[in-house]
Design a protein around this motif. Structure first.
Motif, PDB file in Angstrom:
ATOM      1  N   ALA A 152     -57.890  26.054  83.452  1.00  0.00           N
ATOM      2  CA  ALA A 152     -58.990  26.221  82.504  1.00  0.00           C
ATOM      3  C   ALA A 152     -59.843  24.963  82.461  1.00  0.00           C
ATOM      4  O   ALA A 152     -59.385  23.864  82.779  1.00  0.00           O
ATOM      5  N   THR A 153     -61.104  25.179  82.063  1.00  0.00           N
ATOM      6  CA  THR A 153     -62.041  24.081  81.815  1.00  0.00           C
ATOM      7  C   THR A 153     -62.501  24.161  80.372  1.00  0.00           C
ATOM      8  O   THR A 153     -62.841  25.244  79.877  1.00  0.00           O
ATOM      9  N   VAL A 154     -62.495  23.032  79.693  1.00  0.00           N
ATOM     10  CA  VAL A 154     -62.861  22.979  78.277  1.00  0.00           C
ATOM     11  C   VAL A 154     -63.967  21.948  78.087  1.00  0.00           C
ATOM     12  O   VAL A 154     -63.880  20.832  78.602  1.00  0.00           O
ATOM     13  N   VAL A 155     -65.007  22.323  77.345  1.00  0.00           N
ATOM     14  CA  VAL A 155     -66.084  21.403  76.978  1.00  0.00           C
ATOM     15  C   VAL A 155     -66.018  21.198  75.473  1.00  0.00           C
ATOM     16  O   VAL A 155     -66.172  22.151  74.704  1.00  0.00           O
ATOM     17  N   ILE A 156     -65.767  19.961  75.050  1.00  0.00           N
ATOM     18  CA  ILE A 156     -65.703  19.615  73.628  1.00  0.00           C
ATOM     19  C   ILE A 156     -66.975  18.852  73.283  1.00  0.00           C
ATOM     20  O   ILE A 156     -67.215  17.761  73.811  1.00  0.00           O
ATOM     21  N   LEU A 178     -55.899  21.428  83.892  1.00  0.00           N
ATOM     22  CA  LEU A 178     -56.804  21.427  82.743  1.00  0.00           C
ATOM     23  C   LEU A 178     -57.918  20.423  82.987  1.00  0.00           C
ATOM     24  O   LEU A 178     -57.659  19.242  83.244  1.00  0.00           O
ATOM     25  N   THR A 179     -59.149  20.912  82.918  1.00  0.00           N
ATOM     26  CA  THR A 179     -60.327  20.056  83.039  1.00  0.00           C
ATOM     27  C   THR A 179     -60.992  19.972  81.672  1.00  0.00           C
ATOM     28  O   THR A 179     -61.285  21.000  81.052  1.00  0.00           O
ATOM     29  N   VAL A 180     -61.212  18.762  81.194  1.00  0.00           N
ATOM     30  CA  VAL A 180     -61.796  18.547  79.866  1.00  0.00           C
ATOM     31  C   VAL A 180     -63.042  17.684  79.996  1.00  0.00           C
ATOM     32  O   VAL A 180     -63.027  16.640  80.654  1.00  0.00           O
ATOM     33  N   VAL A 181     -64.127  18.134  79.370  1.00  0.00           N
ATOM     34  CA  VAL A 181     -65.339  17.324  79.261  1.00  0.00           C
ATOM     35  C   VAL A 181     -65.591  17.113  77.776  1.00  0.00           C
ATOM     36  O   VAL A 181     -65.895  18.072  77.053  1.00  0.00           O
ATOM     37  N   TRP A 182     -65.447  15.890  77.317  1.00  0.00           N
ATOM     38  CA  TRP A 182     -65.629  15.536  75.903  1.00  0.00           C
ATOM     39  C   TRP A 182     -66.948  14.782  75.775  1.00  0.00           C
ATOM     40  O   TRP A 182     -67.142  13.758  76.424  1.00  0.00           O
ATOM     41  N   ILE A 183     -67.863  15.303  74.948  1.00  0.00           N
ATOM     42  CA  ILE A 183     -69.203  14.734  74.849  1.00  0.00           C
ATOM     43  C   ILE A 183     -69.483  14.346  73.400  1.00  0.00           C
ATOM     44  O   ILE A 183     -69.478  15.194  72.502  1.00  0.00           O
ATOM     45  N   ALA A 184     -69.731  13.063  73.154  1.00  0.00           N
ATOM     46  CA  ALA A 184     -70.142  12.579  71.844  1.00  0.00           C
ATOM     47  C   ALA A 184     -71.652  12.360  71.879  1.00  0.00           C
ATOM     48  O   ALA A 184     -72.127  11.348  72.371  1.00  0.00           O
TER      49      ALA A 184
END
Length: 397
Positions: A152-156, A178-184
């Motif tokens: 899965a890929t997750v964009v936070i 698991l692919t995670v992209v966390w964007i502030a």
């Protein structure tokens, strides 16, 4: 450090990094009262402007409004809202500083997102975290679980304003990816302190990208733990700081299992107007890699690069490497902070490209390596546009 904000990287640290042990044996607890109130002499807080934390560090920041967490998933994804007593919480790691413990002690409810065993989720799972609003304070907890052999890929996406502290967990099961992209990319007034905990099972793969663009103060602490052999963690980071912003990243990759791999690559740029009344842009990157005696066959490398575009801007970059066994594939680090390469500018201008356009091309190329590694086209486009907007600020202060 020179007055231009340039820093040099220290030599690899092959000795104990904390009193009585290594970084991996640093004190952790779910109890906020088990931690002393941070002060400027503490190693893990010495770069953070404590006065700008709005009481998150000393207990005076009381939660008075909720933060919002919205999850848009698909088949094979389950979303739950649970209380603090849920025995799954804390599976990826325990708070390692007072603010993380405060966040764990004060959140009202946690969000748990689970990718089912052997599920392959094609579309990105989108999670939007919204701050409590100007003048308000909130605490939160988010856990992502990728069960065995899932993908899965997750964009936070962190947005909104106010003051917010949370813990984010990534529990990656055996053979899962698991692919995670966390964007502030929040409002200019947001103060956000977050601790990311990752636990990787046997042959698990984690691709974690952290992007820091908006907010007044954003501090990310990331901790990766291998719970089985053959794990693979890639930690990418992109940050672009302007006047009034403090953007900080602190990472620890703990190699305690054999034949695991980690790769860390963070790139940042700093700009600003020397005449501005706001504090100068400041970024901090601290990268720790610990290879325990049991971590034979480790393959690891970490890199941090910073591009300073304005006088007064300051970038601190500190890589640390602790090695307890010589039976590894490789281990290394690199760090560099500087201004535009005059030779690159000369090369482009010699071919008829105006100086400002040449500078833009160099910055685009600087960040292009990170953006190209993010496997979500919509996010790639968004980040490219964000870099363009930041460059426009540079040209038109």
């Amino acid at each position: 450090m020179t007055s231009t904000g340039l820093t040099s990287a220290p030599a690899a640290n092959l000795t104990s990094a904390v009193e009585g042990g290594t970084k991996g044996t640093a004190f952790t607890s779910f109890d906020v009262e088990a931690f002393e109130v941070p002060h400027g002499r503490d190693e893990v807080w010495r770069f953070t402007p404590l006065r700008r934390l709005r009481g998150l560090h000393d207990g005076s920041a009381v939660a008075d409004a909720p933060a919002g967490i919205e999850v848009r998933g698909s088949d094979g994804v389950r979303t739950e809202t649970v209380a603090r007593g849920d025995d799954r919480l804390g599976a990826a790691g325990v708070p390692a500083d007072r603010i993380a413990a405060q966040a764990f002690s004060a959140f009202r409810e946690a969000t748990v997102v689970t990718v089912a065993k052997e599920a392959s989720v094609e579309e990105p799972i989108e999670i939007t975290v919204t701050g409590p609003g100007a003048g308000a304070t909130a605490y939160g907890h988010l856990q992502l679980r990728a069960e065995e052999l899932s993908r899965a890929t997750v964009v936070i996406d962190v947005r909104g304003s106010g003051t917010y502290a949370d813990n984010v967990e990534f529990v990656v099961g055996d053979g899962a990816q698991l692919t995670v992209v966390w964007i502030a990319d929040a409002a200019a007034d947001l103060v956000h302190v977050t601790m990311h905990h990752a636990a990787l099972g046997k042959d698990a793969v984690l691709r974690h990208s952290a992007v820091q663009l908006g907010g007044e103060l954003v501090r990310l602490t990331g901790r990766v733990r291998f719970d089985g052999p053959g794990g693979d963690a890639e930690m990418l980071g992109l940050y672009f700081a302007d006047d009034g912003q403090h953007l900080e990243s602190r990472l620890l990759v703990d190699h305690a299992q054999p034949n695991c791999r980690s790769n860390v690559l963070y790139k940042g740029a700093l700009q600003g107007d020397p005449a501005s009344a706001l504090p100068d842009a400041h970024t901090v990157w601290v990268g720790d890699v610990l290879i325990r005696a049991s971590g034979v066959g480790t393959d690891t490398f970490e890199v941090n690069r910073n591009l300073v575009l304005a006088d007064g801007a300051r970038a601190d970059s500190i890589p640390n490497l602790e090695i307890e066994t010589g039976e590894i594939v490789q281990a290394g680090h690199a760090s560099a902070t500087g201004r535009f390469d005059d030779l690159q500018l000369f090369y482009l201008q010699a071919r008829g490209i105006p100086e400002e356009q040449a500078r833009r091309l160099i910055v685009r190329g600087f960040f292009g390596e990170i953006i190209a590694k993010i496997p979500v086209p919509a996010v790639q486009e968004r980040l490219a546009e964000a870099v363009e907007r930041e460059l426009a600020v540079t040209e038109n202060p």
